[in-house]
Design an enzyme around this catalytic site. Structure first.
Site, PDB file in Angstrom:
ATOM      1  N   SER A   1      17.483  10.707  36.586  1.00 37.25           N
ATOM      2  CA  SER A   1      18.300  11.706  35.890  1.00 37.25           C
ATOM      3  C   SER A   1      17.422  12.658  35.102  1.00 37.25           C
ATOM      4  O   SER A   1      16.346  12.278  34.618  1.00 37.25           O
ATOM      5  CB  SER A   1      19.233  10.962  34.929  1.00 37.25           C
ATOM      6  OG  SER A   1      19.825  11.862  34.034  1.00 37.25           O
TER       7      SER A   1
ATOM      8  N   TYR B   1      20.698   4.481  27.534  1.00 33.24           N
ATOM      9  CA  TYR B   1      20.844   4.861  28.948  1.00 33.24           C
ATOM     10  C   TYR B   1      19.590   5.587  29.432  1.00 33.24           C
ATOM     11  O   TYR B   1      19.015   5.245  30.479  1.00 33.24           O
ATOM     12  CB  TYR B   1      22.080   5.754  29.138  1.00 33.24           C
ATOM     13  CG  TYR B   1      22.139   6.401  30.504  1.00 33.24           C
ATOM     14  CD1 TYR B   1      22.386   5.640  31.647  1.00 33.24           C
ATOM     15  CD2 TYR B   1      21.925   7.774  30.655  1.00 33.24           C
ATOM     16  CE1 TYR B   1      22.429   6.238  32.906  1.00 33.24           C
ATOM     17  CE2 TYR B   1      21.966   8.378  31.906  1.00 33.24           C
ATOM     18  CZ  TYR B   1      22.209   7.608  33.030  1.00 33.24           C
ATOM     19  OH  TYR B   1      22.240   8.200  34.272  1.00 33.24           O
TER      20      TYR B   1
ATOM     21  N   LYS C   1      16.705   4.619  32.409  1.00 37.35           N
ATOM     22  CA  LYS C   1      16.287   5.457  33.544  1.00 37.35           C
ATOM     23  C   LYS C   1      14.769   5.658  33.519  1.00 37.35           C
ATOM     24  O   LYS C   1      14.102   5.592  34.558  1.00 37.35           O
ATOM     25  CB  LYS C   1      17.018   6.799  33.521  1.00 37.35           C
ATOM     26  CG  LYS C   1      18.476   6.698  33.923  1.00 37.35           C
ATOM     27  CD  LYS C   1      18.645   6.363  35.401  1.00 37.35           C
ATOM     28  CE  LYS C   1      20.032   5.853  35.711  1.00 37.35           C
ATOM     29  NZ  LYS C   1      20.210   5.336  37.071  1.00 37.35           N
TER      30      LYS C   1
HETATM   31  P1  NAD Z   1      29.450   5.927  39.320  1.00 38.26           P
HETATM   32  O1  NAD Z   1      29.774   5.084  38.140  1.00 38.26           O
HETATM   33  O2  NAD Z   1      30.543   6.734  39.935  1.00 38.26           O
HETATM   34  O3  NAD Z   1      28.788   5.046  40.470  1.00 38.26           O
HETATM   35  C1  NAD Z   1      28.075   3.857  40.200  1.00 38.26           C
HETATM   36  C2  NAD Z   1      28.675   2.771  41.068  1.00 38.26           C
HETATM   37  O4  NAD Z   1      27.965   1.559  40.804  1.00 38.26           O
HETATM   38  C3  NAD Z   1      30.149   2.506  40.756  1.00 38.26           C
HETATM   39  O5  NAD Z   1      30.881   2.510  41.965  1.00 38.26           O
HETATM   40  C4  NAD Z   1      30.158   1.123  40.108  1.00 38.26           C
HETATM   41  O6  NAD Z   1      31.330   0.402  40.411  1.00 38.26           O
HETATM   42  C5  NAD Z   1      28.894   0.493  40.695  1.00 38.26           C
HETATM   43  N1  NAD Z   1      28.281  -0.514  39.843  1.00 38.26           N
HETATM   44  C6  NAD Z   1      28.049  -0.460  38.511  1.00 38.26           C
HETATM   45  N2  NAD Z   1      27.457  -1.588  38.094  1.00 38.26           N
HETATM   46  C7  NAD Z   1      27.295  -2.379  39.198  1.00 38.26           C
HETATM   47  C8  NAD Z   1      26.744  -3.654  39.419  1.00 38.26           C
HETATM   48  N3  NAD Z   1      26.249  -4.381  38.409  1.00 38.26           N
HETATM   49  N4  NAD Z   1      26.744  -4.148  40.672  1.00 38.26           N
HETATM   50  C9  NAD Z   1      27.267  -3.423  41.690  1.00 38.26           C
HETATM   51  N5  NAD Z   1      27.809  -2.208  41.545  1.00 38.26           N
HETATM   52  C10 NAD Z   1      27.818  -1.691  40.308  1.00 38.26           C
HETATM   53  O7  NAD Z   1      28.234   6.876  38.902  1.00 38.26           O
HETATM   54  P2  NAD Z   1      27.579   8.098  39.661  1.00 38.26           P
HETATM   55  O8  NAD Z   1      27.875   9.326  38.881  1.00 38.26           O
HETATM   56  O9  NAD Z   1      27.891   8.048  41.106  1.00 38.26           O
HETATM   57  O10 NAD Z   1      26.049   7.757  39.414  1.00 38.26           O
HETATM   58  C11 NAD Z   1      25.254   7.102  40.384  1.00 38.26           C
HETATM   59  C12 NAD Z   1      23.850   6.975  39.848  1.00 38.26           C
HETATM   60  O11 NAD Z   1      23.353   8.260  39.517  1.00 38.26           O
HETATM   61  C13 NAD Z   1      23.722   6.137  38.577  1.00 38.26           C
HETATM   62  O12 NAD Z   1      22.525   5.390  38.673  1.00 38.26           O
HETATM   63  C14 NAD Z   1      23.628   7.172  37.499  1.00 38.26           C
HETATM   64  O13 NAD Z   1      22.920   6.680  36.375  1.00 38.26           O
HETATM   65  C15 NAD Z   1      22.861   8.273  38.190  1.00 38.26           C
HETATM   66  N6  NAD Z   1      23.081   9.609  37.623  1.00 38.26           N
HETATM   67  C16 NAD Z   1      24.345  10.110  37.519  1.00 38.26           C
HETATM   68  C17 NAD Z   1      24.544  11.372  36.958  1.00 38.26           C
HETATM   69  C18 NAD Z   1      25.927  11.935  36.786  1.00 38.26           C
HETATM   70  O14 NAD Z   1      26.103  12.866  35.988  1.00 38.26           O
HETATM   71  N7  NAD Z   1      26.939  11.463  37.501  1.00 38.26           N
HETATM   72  C19 NAD Z   1      23.461  12.128  36.527  1.00 38.26           C
HETATM   73  C20 NAD Z   1      22.176  11.597  36.684  1.00 38.26           C
HETATM   74  C21 NAD Z   1      22.001  10.334  37.228  1.00 38.26           C
END
Ligand code: NAD
Ligand code: UDP
Length: 385
Positions: A175, A199, A203
């Site tokens: 991120s 958080y 990362k």
């Molecule tokens: P999201 O919460 O929609 O997707 C994460 C998925 O992981 C969910 O479906 C959740 O059910 C699953 N999950 C969580 N903990 C788990 C576990 N212990 N075991 C199995 N599954 C688990 O989030 P997203 O927005 O799709 O983000 C995906 C990745 O991208 C994350 O690592 C997040 O930190 C990173 N990210 C997201 C953003 C954003 O703004 N959305 C920005 C930068 C980085």
């Protein structure tokens, strides 16, 4: 009005099979396994005649589900591991509708070593993309241990399972939060890293773990993708960002204002040193972001070389500009009130996207109007079931 969701193929209750720990078909239906790049690089299993598959941890979530679609469109197949803690149970059904092929889903925790071993035993996994994580910065301040446990524990469990299975290609969801308060804008990958909350700490720590592990064994090919602000939804309006509780991010909150669930957007400060005084971010369409994963994976497969890249557009939009874009999508002006600055916020974060362009050939194509229109199409359809 959107057409009804065509789920009537006897699969509606697919999620129940999750009690057995797996749902979905045999995987790969409709996808030519020969088209799926295999372990011909620096990993093991070279020459494996079977089709290869990409493991998507957190693949039922927002970015993971869109990446699933992009992978299939590019001729890969994928299996999903998700505990559905932040995803709706019907996402796999929706992915089947979009891609027209069965979706293989393992319900469980990414920290579960036995489950990971089973997934690698049951599928010819050629690479993993690790999305699964907790991601709410504010919540992480209240529950740092949960964030450390899931985000660091999840990564190390996955890395160990991959090493056991002889699978050494990994794409990691990082991120722009690792840049903390950037000193140089647009921010290049070489900028100093830091964190402002647990958080962000996780990362950054994950990036550092990957650096150590990658350096320890030349078979690893690891992509660290630093996402900027993903927004929008798939063109089908079947999948999108679907927060299971409070919408912490700007666009999901604005969507709830548009739906009438919230009275007005709270604009967190109008006295930032930006063009209109509100915070500026680099919003990227989630379909562009998903395509970036496919290109990154392609680069890992083709070169075996690890890489760290920003995935953003290089253009910044203020909170008020995004609110105006969403208002255009909805067709009416959405209300806002100015609220105090949010703790830990920064004025402006915009990507320097040139490395992704040079290394991967990746350029974001969709603008904020497409982001907001697709978000609105998804949430307004979701409201109706
Ligand atoms: P999201 O919460 O929609 O997707 C994460 C998925 O992981 C969910 O479906 C959740 O059910 C699953 N999950 C969580 N903990 C788990 C576990 N212990 N075991 C199995 N599954 C688990 O989030 P997203 O927005 O799709 O983000 C995906 C990745 O991208 C994350 O690592 C997040 O930190 C990173 N990210 C997201 C953003 C954003 O703004 N959305 C920005 C930068 C980085
Ligand atoms: N923001 C806002 N009101 C909200 C949510 C966010 O004014 O309800 C602002 C926030 O201060 C920042 C921008 O919108 O300037 C993007 O915030 P978000 O949380 O979506 O992304 P991040 O700050 O993590 O980049």
């Amino acid at each position: 009005p959107p057409p009804p969701l065509p789920l009537a193929r006897g699969r509606r209750r697919r999620g129940r099979a999750g009690r057995r720990g797996i749902s979905g078909g045999t995987g790969g239906g409709g996808v030519d396994p020969a088209a799926v790049p295999g372990h011909s690089g620096r990993g093991t299993r070279t020459g494996d005649a079977m089709g290869q598959t990409v493991l998507l941890t957190g693949g039922a979530g927002y970015i993971g589900s869109h990446t699933f679609v992009a992978l299939r469109a590019a001729g890969h197949d994928a299996v999903i591991l998700d505990n559905f803690s932040n995803a709706r149970g019907d996402v796999p059904d929706r992915l089947e509708v979009i891609t027209g092929a069965p979706v293989r889903v393992y319900r469980g925790d990414v920290r579960d070593a036995a489950l990971l071993a089973r997934i690698f035993a049951e599928n010819a996994i050629g690479a993993a993309i690790h999305f699964a994580a907790l991601k709410a910065a504010g919540e992480s301040v209240e529950k740092p241990l949960d964030y450390i446990d899931v985000n660091l524990g999840g990564l190390t469990a996955l890395l160990k399972a991959m090493r056991e299975a002889g699978c050494f290609r990994l794409v990691f969801s990082s991120s722009a939060t690792v840049y903390g308060t950037p000193e140089v804008l647009p921010v290049p990958e070489t900028a100093p890293r830091g964190y402002a909350n647990p958080y962000g700490f996780t990362k950054l720590a994950c990036e550092q773990i990957l650096e150590q592990v990658g350096a320890s064994d030349p078979r690893w090919a690891i992509a660290t993708l630093r996402y900027f602000n993903p927004v929008g939804a798939h063109a089908s309006a079947l999948i999108g960002e679907d927060p299971q509780d409070f919408p912490n991010n700007l666009v999901p909150f604005v969507a709830e204002v548009a739906l009438g669930k919230r009275a007005a957007l709270n604009v967190f400060g109008d006295d930032w040193p930006t063009r209109d005084g509100t915070g500026v971010r680099d919003y990227i369409h989630v379909e562009d972001l998903a395509r970036g994963h496919v290109m990154s994976l392609g680069h890992l497969i083709a070169t075996g070389q690890s890489h760290t890249v920003n995935l953003g557009t290089g253009r910044g939009y203020s909170v008020l500009e995004m609110l105006a874009a969403y208002s255009r999508a909805v067709g009416r002006e959405l209300p806002h009130v100015v609220a105090p600055r949010r703790a830990g916020d920064v004025a402006e974060v915009v990507a320097d996207p040139s490395k992704a362009a040079a290394l991967l050939g990746f350029r974001a194509e969709k603008g904020v109007d497409e982001m907001c229109a697709s978000s609105w199409a998804f949430v307004s359809r979701r409201r109706n079931g």
